[in-house]
Design a protein around this motif. Structure first.
Motif, PDB file in Angstrom:
ATOM      1  N   PRO A 190       0.815  -1.221   0.000  1.00 32.84           N
ATOM      2  CA  PRO A 190       0.000   0.000   0.000  1.00 32.84           C
ATOM      3  C   PRO A 190       0.843   1.264   0.000  1.00 32.84           C
ATOM      4  CG  PRO A 190       0.034  -0.985   2.177  1.00 32.84           C
ATOM      5  CD  PRO A 190       0.745  -1.937   1.276  1.00 32.84           C
ATOM      6  N   ASP A 191       0.230   2.371  -0.354  1.00 30.43           N
ATOM      7  CA  ASP A 191       0.882   3.681  -0.267  1.00 30.43           C
ATOM      8  C   ASP A 191       1.372   3.914   1.151  1.00 30.43           C
ATOM      9  OD1 ASP A 191       0.606   4.766  -2.881  1.00 30.43           O
ATOM     10  OD2 ASP A 191      -1.534   5.036  -2.509  1.00 30.43           O
ATOM     11  N   GLY A 192       2.584   4.451   1.269  1.00 32.23           N
ATOM     12  CA  GLY A 192       3.108   4.788   2.585  1.00 32.23           C
ATOM     13  C   GLY A 192       3.862   3.672   3.272  1.00 32.23           C
ATOM     14  N   SER A 193       3.755   2.441   2.781  1.00 30.15           N
ATOM     15  CA  SER A 193       4.499   1.349   3.409  1.00 30.15           C
ATOM     16  C   SER A 193       5.972   1.460   3.024  1.00 30.15           C
ATOM     17  CB  SER A 193       3.938  -0.003   2.987  1.00 30.15           C
ATOM     18  OG  SER A 193       4.028  -0.170   1.588  1.00 30.15           O
ATOM     19  N   GLU A 194       6.824   0.920   3.869  1.00 29.56           N
ATOM     20  CA  GLU A 194       8.260   1.035   3.676  1.00 29.56           C
ATOM     21  C   GLU A 194       8.696   0.274   2.421  1.00 29.56           C
ATOM     22  OE1 GLU A 194      12.425   0.092   6.103  1.00 29.56           O
ATOM     23  OE2 GLU A 194      10.482  -0.039   7.113  1.00 29.56           O
ATOM     24  N   VAL A 195       9.649   0.859   1.716  1.00 28.18           N
ATOM     25  CA  VAL A 195      10.175   0.233   0.505  1.00 28.18           C
ATOM     26  C   VAL A 195      11.537  -0.373   0.808  1.00 28.18           C
ATOM     27  CG1 VAL A 195      10.768   0.572  -1.914  1.00 28.18           C
ATOM     28  CG2 VAL A 195       9.019   2.002  -0.854  1.00 28.18           C
ATOM     29  N   SER A 196      11.724  -1.621   0.458  1.00 31.82           N
ATOM     30  CA  SER A 196      13.011  -2.265   0.669  1.00 31.82           C
ATOM     31  C   SER A 196      14.079  -1.609  -0.191  1.00 31.82           C
ATOM     32  CB  SER A 196      12.921  -3.756   0.344  1.00 31.82           C
ATOM     33  OG  SER A 196      12.024  -4.409   1.204  1.00 31.82           O
ATOM     34  N   GLN A 197      15.289  -1.523   0.352  1.00 31.08           N
ATOM     35  CA  GLN A 197      16.372  -0.858  -0.345  1.00 31.08           C
ATOM     36  C   GLN A 197      16.648  -1.522  -1.693  1.00 31.08           C
ATOM     37  OE1 GLN A 197      19.963  -0.580   1.921  1.00 31.08           O
ATOM     38  NE2 GLN A 197      21.050   0.652   0.390  1.00 31.08           N
ATOM     39  N   GLN A 252      -0.982  -4.318   4.361  1.00 35.46           N
ATOM     40  CA  GLN A 252       0.262  -4.462   5.112  1.00 35.46           C
ATOM     41  C   GLN A 252      -0.041  -5.237   6.388  1.00 35.46           C
ATOM     42  OE1 GLN A 252       2.407  -0.862   5.885  1.00 35.46           O
ATOM     43  NE2 GLN A 252       4.159  -1.931   6.802  1.00 35.46           N
ATOM     44  N   ARG A 253       0.699  -6.325   6.615  1.00 44.51           N
ATOM     45  CA  ARG A 253       0.487  -7.174   7.790  1.00 44.51           C
ATOM     46  C   ARG A 253       1.475  -6.864   8.903  1.00 44.51           C
ATOM     47  NH1 ARG A 253      -4.576  -8.653   6.523  1.00 44.51           N
ATOM     48  NH2 ARG A 253      -4.713 -10.458   5.116  1.00 44.51           N
ATOM     49  N   ASN A 254       2.719  -6.576   8.539  1.00 41.61           N
ATOM     50  CA  ASN A 254       3.750  -6.275   9.533  1.00 41.61           C
ATOM     51  C   ASN A 254       4.857  -5.467   8.872  1.00 41.61           C
ATOM     52  OD1 ASN A 254       5.555  -8.174   8.216  1.00 41.61           O
ATOM     53  ND2 ASN A 254       4.410  -9.812   9.229  1.00 41.61           N
ATOM     54  N   SER A 262       8.100  -9.249   2.655  1.00 37.59           N
ATOM     55  CA  SER A 262       7.018 -10.199   2.927  1.00 37.59           C
ATOM     56  C   SER A 262       5.904  -9.625   3.795  1.00 37.59           C
ATOM     57  CB  SER A 262       7.581 -11.457   3.605  1.00 37.59           C
ATOM     58  OG  SER A 262       8.168 -11.126   4.851  1.00 37.59           O
ATOM     59  N   GLY A 263       6.121  -8.462   4.397  1.00 40.83           N
ATOM     60  CA  GLY A 263       5.129  -7.923   5.313  1.00 40.83           C
ATOM     61  C   GLY A 263       3.964  -7.215   4.658  1.00 40.83           C
ATOM     62  N   ASP A 264       4.104  -6.848   3.394  1.00 36.61           N
ATOM     63  CA  ASP A 264       3.006  -6.212   2.665  1.00 36.61           C
ATOM     64  C   ASP A 264       2.930  -6.803   1.271  1.00 36.61           C
ATOM     65  OD1 ASP A 264       5.333  -5.124   1.727  1.00 36.61           O
ATOM     66  OD2 ASP A 264       4.631  -3.055   1.682  1.00 36.61           O
ATOM     67  N   PHE A 265       1.823  -6.560   0.601  1.00 38.09           N
ATOM     68  CA  PHE A 265       1.610  -7.210  -0.696  1.00 38.09           C
ATOM     69  C   PHE A 265       0.455  -6.558  -1.427  1.00 38.09           C
ATOM     70  CE2 PHE A 265      -0.353  -9.696   2.736  1.00 38.09           C
ATOM     71  CZ  PHE A 265      -1.693  -9.554   2.420  1.00 38.09           C
ATOM     72  N   CYS A 266       0.331  -6.908  -2.703  1.00 38.20           N
ATOM     73  CA  CYS A 266      -0.862  -6.592  -3.487  1.00 38.20           C
ATOM     74  C   CYS A 266      -1.635  -7.878  -3.729  1.00 38.20           C
ATOM     75  CB  CYS A 266      -0.489  -5.952  -4.830  1.00 38.20           C
ATOM     76  SG  CYS A 266       0.006  -4.216  -4.715  1.00 38.20           S
ATOM     77  N   ILE A 267      -2.950  -7.737  -3.854  1.00 40.19           N
ATOM     78  CA  ILE A 267      -3.830  -8.856  -4.177  1.00 40.19           C
ATOM     79  C   ILE A 267      -4.328  -8.616  -5.601  1.00 40.19           C
ATOM     80  CG2 ILE A 267      -5.884 -10.146  -3.504  1.00 40.19           C
ATOM     81  CD1 ILE A 267      -5.579  -8.928  -0.693  1.00 40.19           C
ATOM     82  N   PRO A 268      -3.718  -9.281  -6.583  1.00 40.15           N
ATOM     83  CA  PRO A 268      -3.999  -8.971  -7.994  1.00 40.15           C
ATOM     84  C   PRO A 268      -5.003  -9.936  -8.627  1.00 40.15           C
ATOM     85  CG  PRO A 268      -1.975 -10.221  -7.842  1.00 40.15           C
ATOM     86  CD  PRO A 268      -2.555 -10.167  -6.446  1.00 40.15           C
ATOM     87  N   PHE A 269      -6.263  -9.859  -8.231  1.00 38.91           N
ATOM     88  CA  PHE A 269      -7.269 -10.756  -8.800  1.00 38.91           C
ATOM     89  C   PHE A 269      -7.416 -10.527 -10.304  1.00 38.91           C
ATOM     90  CE2 PHE A 269      -9.051 -11.605  -4.514  1.00 38.91           C
ATOM     91  CZ  PHE A 269      -9.176 -12.974  -4.629  1.00 38.91           C
ATOM     92  N   GLY A 270      -7.024 -11.515 -11.102  1.00 38.85           N
ATOM     93  CA  GLY A 270      -7.165 -11.413 -12.549  1.00 38.85           C
ATOM     94  C   GLY A 270      -6.429 -10.245 -13.152  1.00 38.85           C
ATOM     95  N   ALA A 271      -5.376  -9.774 -12.494  1.00 37.53           N
ATOM     96  CA  ALA A 271      -4.665  -8.583 -12.953  1.00 37.53           C
ATOM     97  C   ALA A 271      -3.396  -8.955 -13.708  1.00 37.53           C
ATOM     98  CB  ALA A 271      -4.309  -7.693 -11.770  1.00 37.53           C
ATOM     99  N   THR A 272      -2.943  -8.029 -14.547  1.00 37.48           N
ATOM    100  CA  THR A 272      -1.725  -8.228 -15.324  1.00 37.48           C
ATOM    101  C   THR A 272      -0.752  -7.103 -15.017  1.00 37.48           C
ATOM    102  OG1 THR A 272      -2.876  -9.376 -17.111  1.00 37.48           O
ATOM    103  CG2 THR A 272      -0.749  -8.377 -17.638  1.00 37.48           C
ATOM    104  N   PHE A 273       0.477  -7.480 -14.683  1.00 35.47           N
ATOM    105  CA  PHE A 273       1.537  -6.520 -14.378  1.00 35.47           C
ATOM    106  C   PHE A 273       2.505  -6.460 -15.550  1.00 35.47           C
ATOM    107  CE2 PHE A 273       5.754  -5.502 -12.604  1.00 35.47           C
ATOM    108  CZ  PHE A 273       5.478  -4.278 -11.997  1.00 35.47           C
TER     109      PHE A 273
END
Length: 367
Positions: free
Chosen positions: A9-16, A45-47, A52-63
């Protein structure tokens, strides 16, 4: 150049070293990455754990990610601390690469696969009952074995608009670990002759290197009567096939001849009718003369189709009732091309042939 994406999500920490991808990041050329449609994408964001602590849920989505052409090792991290997940993944050309990734609550899976990119863009289509994408690593590789496919529509990668149509080459990557990248250059309507005249073999030769493989399956369109495609089994068909063999050897790659997969035509007794005739004999004769590997897909598909019978093979070929499939609203009766289940069954026969021919480099990297 390598590409690293951290989903959340917006605002969650970005890994280096990673680029943050949110549920609202629609693909834009100036950005060079994003989802084609964000309407079914959410982010949580879970932790605070990196990646691994945050993610997107891409139902039928294409990246989409703009990358240079070539082979890549792609690593997907997928999991959820609070819930079980189920993710499937297809790469460019709707190739099935990771058919089923299951995790239990608290588990994170790290899956690797190979992809050959042409056209400057990697396309990853997500599916599954509970898909997750925590991160993606897209790293170029010069060390992989590339398995090139030259053929027609029975081999080709189908487009999303053609679902559930599938060539067997479209299903082949899922059988290999990330050490083998399938480069499917097969194109519908092509014969041994027209494939070469259109410069498609030249494109393969630009990429072929020592240790690679070139699988060759034609015949369906060599039978056509037009000048652009027609070849004669004992003469011009063999002459053109030799050019593929020579192309492989000139780059110290391994050529493999494949007899034409059968069409779905049965006689009154339920026996499959051969529509390829002398074209099959020509391939087998050439393989024997040249002392190269032969996968007799005609014989293998004959056994499969006769075992399934006239009714059972409808689930292998592109058959569907009116309203059954969105892309064929009026129904379809196709006795040459496969639906996804059929493409997968034929790909299994190809893998069987790889084992029978003791193609050790490929066998070593089978899943």
């Amino acid at each position: 150049m390598a590409y690293y994406y951290d989903f959340g999500p917006d605002g969650s920490e970005v890994s280096q070293g990673y680029t943050k991808v949110t549920a609202g990041d629609v693909y834009a050329r100036e950005r060079g990455y994003g989802f084609t449609d964000c309407s079914q994408v959410t982010a949580l964001q879970r932790n605070e754990e990196a990646l691994s602590g945050d993610f997107c849920i891409p139902f039928g989505a294409t990246f989409l990610a703009d990358v240079q052409d070539g082979n890549y090792i792609v690593t997907l991290t997928a999991g959820d601390k609070y819930a079980p997940t189920h993710t499937t993944l297809r790469s460019n050309g709707e190739r099935s690469v990771l058919p089923d990734i299951h995790t239990v609550a608290g588990q994170v899976a790290r899956e690797m696969f190979a992809v050959n990119v042409r056209g400057g863009q990697l396309k990853l289509s997500f599916g599954g009952l509970a898909p997750r994408v925590n991160s993606l690593e897209i790293v170029p590789s010069k060390e992989q074995v590339t398995l090139f496919l030259a053929g027609d529509s029975t081999v080709t990668d189908a487009s999303e608009d053609g679902f559930p149509f599938s060539g067997w080459g479209q299903q082949l990557q899922r059988f290999f670990k990330h050490d083998v990248a399938v480069a499917n250059h097969a194109e519908g309507g092509r014969s041994t002759k027209s494939f070469i005249s259109e410069g498609r073999l030249d494109v393969i030769q630009e990429e072929l290197k020592a240790g690679d493989y070139l699988f060759i399956q034609f015949g369906h369109n060599d039978q056509k009567n037009d000048e652009e495609r027609h070849t004669d089994p004992p003469t011009t068909y063999i002459e053109h096939l030799r050019k593929y063999i020579e192309a492989a050897y000139s780059h110290k790659a391994t050529p493999v001849l494949i007899t034409s997969v059968h069409r779905r035509f049965f006689d009154a007794s339920g026996k499959l009718q051969d529509t390829h005739g002398a074209y099959l004999d020509a391939v087998k004769q050439l393989a024997e003369e040249e002392g190269i590997a032969l996968i007799d897909l005609a014989a293998k598909s004959k056994r499969l189709f006769e075992a399934e019978g006239p009714e059972g093979t409808k689930s292998i070929f592109l058959w569907g009732e009116r309203g059954e499939w969105k892309n064929y609203p009026g129904g379809v009766r196709d006795n040459t091309h496969f639906q996804e289940r059929g493409g997968l069954r034929i790909a299994e026969l190809i893998v069987e042939g790889i084992r029978e021919n003791e193609l050790q480099t490929l066998i070593m990297y089978l899943r």
